[in-house]
Design a protein around this motif. Sequence first.
Motif, PDB file in Angstrom:
ATOM      1  N   GLU A   1      -2.312 -12.399   0.495  1.00 11.55           N
ATOM      2  CA  GLU A   1      -2.029 -11.664  -0.731  1.00 11.55           C
ATOM      3  C   GLU A   1      -1.591 -10.244  -0.363  1.00 11.55           C
ATOM      4  O   GLU A   1      -2.360  -9.504   0.264  1.00 11.55           O
ATOM      5  N   LEU A   2      -0.377  -9.905  -0.747  1.00 18.93           N
ATOM      6  CA  LEU A   2       0.161  -8.578  -0.428  1.00 18.93           C
ATOM      7  C   LEU A   2      -0.013  -7.676  -1.648  1.00 18.93           C
ATOM      8  O   LEU A   2       0.482  -7.988  -2.734  1.00 18.93           O
ATOM      9  N   ILE A   3      -0.709  -6.558  -1.451  1.00 17.11           N
ATOM     10  CA  ILE A   3      -0.924  -5.608  -2.544  1.00 17.11           C
ATOM     11  C   ILE A   3      -0.274  -4.277  -2.161  1.00 17.11           C
ATOM     12  O   ILE A   3      -0.787  -3.559  -1.298  1.00 17.11           O
ATOM     13  N   PRO A   4       0.877  -3.962  -2.768  1.00 13.03           N
ATOM     14  CA  PRO A   4       1.479  -2.665  -2.463  1.00 13.03           C
ATOM     15  C   PRO A   4       0.716  -1.538  -3.137  1.00 13.03           C
ATOM     16  O   PRO A   4       0.256  -1.696  -4.279  1.00 13.03           O
ATOM     17  N   ARG A   5       0.551  -0.442  -2.418  1.00 14.92           N
ATOM     18  CA  ARG A   5      -0.166   0.708  -2.971  1.00 14.92           C
ATOM     19  C   ARG A   5       0.689   1.957  -2.766  1.00 14.92           C
ATOM     20  O   ARG A   5       1.371   2.101  -1.741  1.00 14.92           O
ATOM     21  N   VAL A   6       0.615   2.850  -3.733  1.00 17.17           N
ATOM     22  CA  VAL A   6       1.389   4.089  -3.618  1.00 17.17           C
ATOM     23  C   VAL A   6       0.445   5.273  -3.820  1.00 17.17           C
ATOM     24  O   VAL A   6      -0.115   5.441  -4.909  1.00 17.17           O
ATOM     25  N   PRO A   7       0.248   6.083  -2.793  1.00 15.11           N
ATOM     26  CA  PRO A   7      -0.515   7.320  -3.006  1.00 15.11           C
ATOM     27  C   PRO A   7       0.343   8.279  -3.831  1.00 15.11           C
ATOM     28  O   PRO A   7       1.517   8.492  -3.513  1.00 15.11           O
ATOM     29  N   LEU A   8      -0.237   8.792  -4.906  1.00 19.14           N
ATOM     30  CA  LEU A   8       0.527   9.689  -5.789  1.00 19.14           C
ATOM     31  C   LEU A   8       0.263  11.126  -5.373  1.00 19.14           C
ATOM     32  O   LEU A   8      -0.761  11.717  -5.735  1.00 19.14           O
ATOM     33  N   ILE A   9       1.175  11.674  -4.587  1.00 20.05           N
ATOM     34  CA  ILE A   9       0.968  12.998  -4.007  1.00 20.05           C
ATOM     35  C   ILE A   9       1.992  13.979  -4.577  1.00 20.05           C
ATOM     36  O   ILE A   9       3.203  13.777  -4.407  1.00 20.05           O
ATOM     37  N   PRO A  10       1.502  15.018  -5.267  1.00 24.12           N
ATOM     38  CA  PRO A  10       2.434  16.000  -5.823  1.00 24.12           C
ATOM     39  C   PRO A  10       3.384  16.509  -4.732  1.00 24.12           C
ATOM     40  O   PRO A  10       2.968  16.751  -3.592  1.00 24.12           O
ATOM     41  N   ASP A  11       4.651  16.662  -5.092  1.00 28.37           N
ATOM     42  CA  ASP A  11       5.701  17.198  -4.195  1.00 28.37           C
ATOM     43  C   ASP A  11       6.132  16.233  -3.090  1.00 28.37           C
ATOM     44  O   ASP A  11       7.120  16.462  -2.430  1.00 28.37           O
TER      45      ASP A  11
ATOM     46  N   TYR B   1      -5.293 -14.207  10.380  1.00 21.78           N
ATOM     47  CA  TYR B   1      -6.727 -14.012  10.117  1.00 21.78           C
ATOM     48  C   TYR B   1      -6.971 -13.091   8.910  1.00 21.78           C
ATOM     49  O   TYR B   1      -8.071 -12.595   8.727  1.00 21.78           O
ATOM     50  N   LEU B   2      -5.916 -12.853   8.135  1.00 25.56           N
ATOM     51  CA  LEU B   2      -6.031 -11.944   6.989  1.00 25.56           C
ATOM     52  C   LEU B   2      -5.838 -12.691   5.676  1.00 25.56           C
ATOM     53  O   LEU B   2      -4.968 -13.555   5.563  1.00 25.56           O
ATOM     54  N   ASP B   3      -6.639 -12.292   4.663  1.00 26.58           N
ATOM     55  CA  ASP B   3      -6.441 -12.812   3.312  1.00 26.58           C
ATOM     56  C   ASP B   3      -5.643 -11.843   2.452  1.00 26.58           C
ATOM     57  O   ASP B   3      -4.892 -12.257   1.580  1.00 26.58           O
ATOM     58  N   GLN B   4      -5.847 -10.551   2.678  1.00 30.35           N
ATOM     59  CA  GLN B   4      -5.175  -9.527   1.868  1.00 30.35           C
ATOM     60  C   GLN B   4      -4.587  -8.453   2.764  1.00 30.35           C
ATOM     61  O   GLN B   4      -5.207  -8.064   3.762  1.00 30.35           O
ATOM     62  N   VAL B   5      -3.405  -7.976   2.376  1.00 37.69           N
ATOM     63  CA  VAL B   5      -2.814  -6.809   3.033  1.00 37.69           C
ATOM     64  C   VAL B   5      -2.578  -5.753   1.964  1.00 37.69           C
ATOM     65  O   VAL B   5      -1.819  -5.968   1.022  1.00 37.69           O
ATOM     66  N   LEU B   6      -3.281  -4.635   2.101  1.00 34.15           N
ATOM     67  CA  LEU B   6      -3.094  -3.514   1.184  1.00 34.15           C
ATOM     68  C   LEU B   6      -2.102  -2.583   1.870  1.00 34.15           C
ATOM     69  O   LEU B   6      -2.446  -1.919   2.860  1.00 34.15           O
ATOM     70  N   PHE B   7      -0.872  -2.610   1.381  1.00 33.53           N
ATOM     71  CA  PHE B   7       0.234  -1.987   2.101  1.00 33.53           C
ATOM     72  C   PHE B   7       0.651  -0.689   1.405  1.00 33.53           C
ATOM     73  O   PHE B   7       1.158  -0.711   0.294  1.00 33.53           O
ATOM     74  N   ASP B   8       0.445   0.430   2.084  1.00 37.87           N
ATOM     75  CA  ASP B   8       0.788   1.725   1.495  1.00 37.87           C
ATOM     76  C   ASP B   8       2.270   2.044   1.668  1.00 37.87           C
ATOM     77  O   ASP B   8       2.781   2.092   2.795  1.00 37.87           O
ATOM     78  N   LEU B   9       2.941   2.252   0.529  1.00 41.18           N
ATOM     79  CA  LEU B   9       4.327   2.740   0.557  1.00 41.18           C
ATOM     80  C   LEU B   9       4.272   4.198   0.134  1.00 41.18           C
ATOM     81  O   LEU B   9       3.697   4.518  -0.903  1.00 41.18           O
TER      82      LEU B   9
ATOM     83  N   LEU C   1      11.143   4.224   8.732  1.00 40.30           N
ATOM     84  CA  LEU C   1      11.245   3.377   7.543  1.00 40.30           C
ATOM     85  C   LEU C   1      11.587   1.928   7.886  1.00 40.30           C
ATOM     86  O   LEU C   1      11.088   1.007   7.236  1.00 40.30           O
ATOM     87  N   SER C   2      12.412   1.726   8.893  1.00 35.91           N
ATOM     88  CA  SER C   2      12.785   0.337   9.192  1.00 35.91           C
ATOM     89  C   SER C   2      11.566  -0.457   9.684  1.00 35.91           C
ATOM     90  O   SER C   2      11.408  -1.631   9.368  1.00 35.91           O
ATOM     91  N   LYS C   3      10.657   0.199  10.404  1.00 33.54           N
ATOM     92  CA  LYS C   3       9.424  -0.490  10.829  1.00 33.54           C
ATOM     93  C   LYS C   3       8.564  -0.832   9.614  1.00 33.54           C
ATOM     94  O   LYS C   3       7.982  -1.914   9.532  1.00 33.54           O
ATOM     95  N   VAL C   4       8.472   0.119   8.699  1.00 36.23           N
ATOM     96  CA  VAL C   4       7.681  -0.103   7.479  1.00 36.23           C
ATOM     97  C   VAL C   4       8.236  -1.304   6.720  1.00 36.23           C
ATOM     98  O   VAL C   4       7.498  -2.213   6.319  1.00 36.23           O
TER      99      VAL C   4
END
Length: 260
Positions: A174-184, A133-141, A157-160
């Motif tokens: 449509e899979l869209i990988p996203r990366v939060p840019l967090i200092p440290d 039922y999904l068109d897009q998955v915004l997947f946070d790595l 990590l293995s679940k991710v």
Amino acid sequence: MMKGLIFNIQRYSVHDGSGIRTVVFLKGCPLFCPWCSNPESQGAVQHTEWIKNGKTETIGEWKTVEEVVDEVLKDEMFFRTSSGGVTLSGGEALAQYEFARELLKELKLYSIHTAIETTGSTSAYHLKELLPYLDQVLFDLKIMDEKNLKKVLGANLSKVKESFKLAAETEGVELIPRVPLIPDYTANEENLMQIIDFLKKYNINQVHLLPFHQYGSNKYHYLGWEYAMDGIPALSTDEINNIKEIFIAKKIIPIIEGLA
Ligand code: SF4
């Protein structure tokens, strides 16, 4: 009648999937990211209380699928004219995957474009239930070192990886990988290279980057919690450009999106 615990419904969002979107925020998240801008969503699927301006407020409201659908359909015209739709977020939307599945199913009856924001860290089975039922998955790595991921965020990590693989291999999503840019935490070359290596396995050539901000800091105050990112500045333009170059050098197009 099935109900979901919702803590916000945000209209006119342009950072949570394609077009103009209404974002439904579901309570509950098994992780505890130190930079989380929705800390009130963390933990079990239950109400949270905070004290704001001297008044105690209860966060979260149980709603039926029909109630949520009625609410989001108010913006149907914007969805149609902008190729937008509805995005499930959180918290971790998979924490209420049964409600999420029923909600997505209903939205599909109205031919609404659907997306989810997830870390994929509950169970691949949960995501599998929603994918039809999904068109897009915004997947946070976030953090790709297994021990560090466990220690800092409490994630597996293995679940991710299993959830990511499932989304990547599902046709029509449509899979869209996203990366939060967090200092440290995430915005260091070693971690970013691990993310790049992982994306390469799936021939992914685009990533969305979400620079750190402090917008959720006052919520920690309302909750009476310590804010681990207190005083940590946002990344500078030069720092963000350097990170973009790391991806470009590996032929992955970085898109600076909203905020982490
Ligand atoms: S996964 Fe998202 S909602 Fe959960 S703790 Fe991390 S940032 Fe917050």
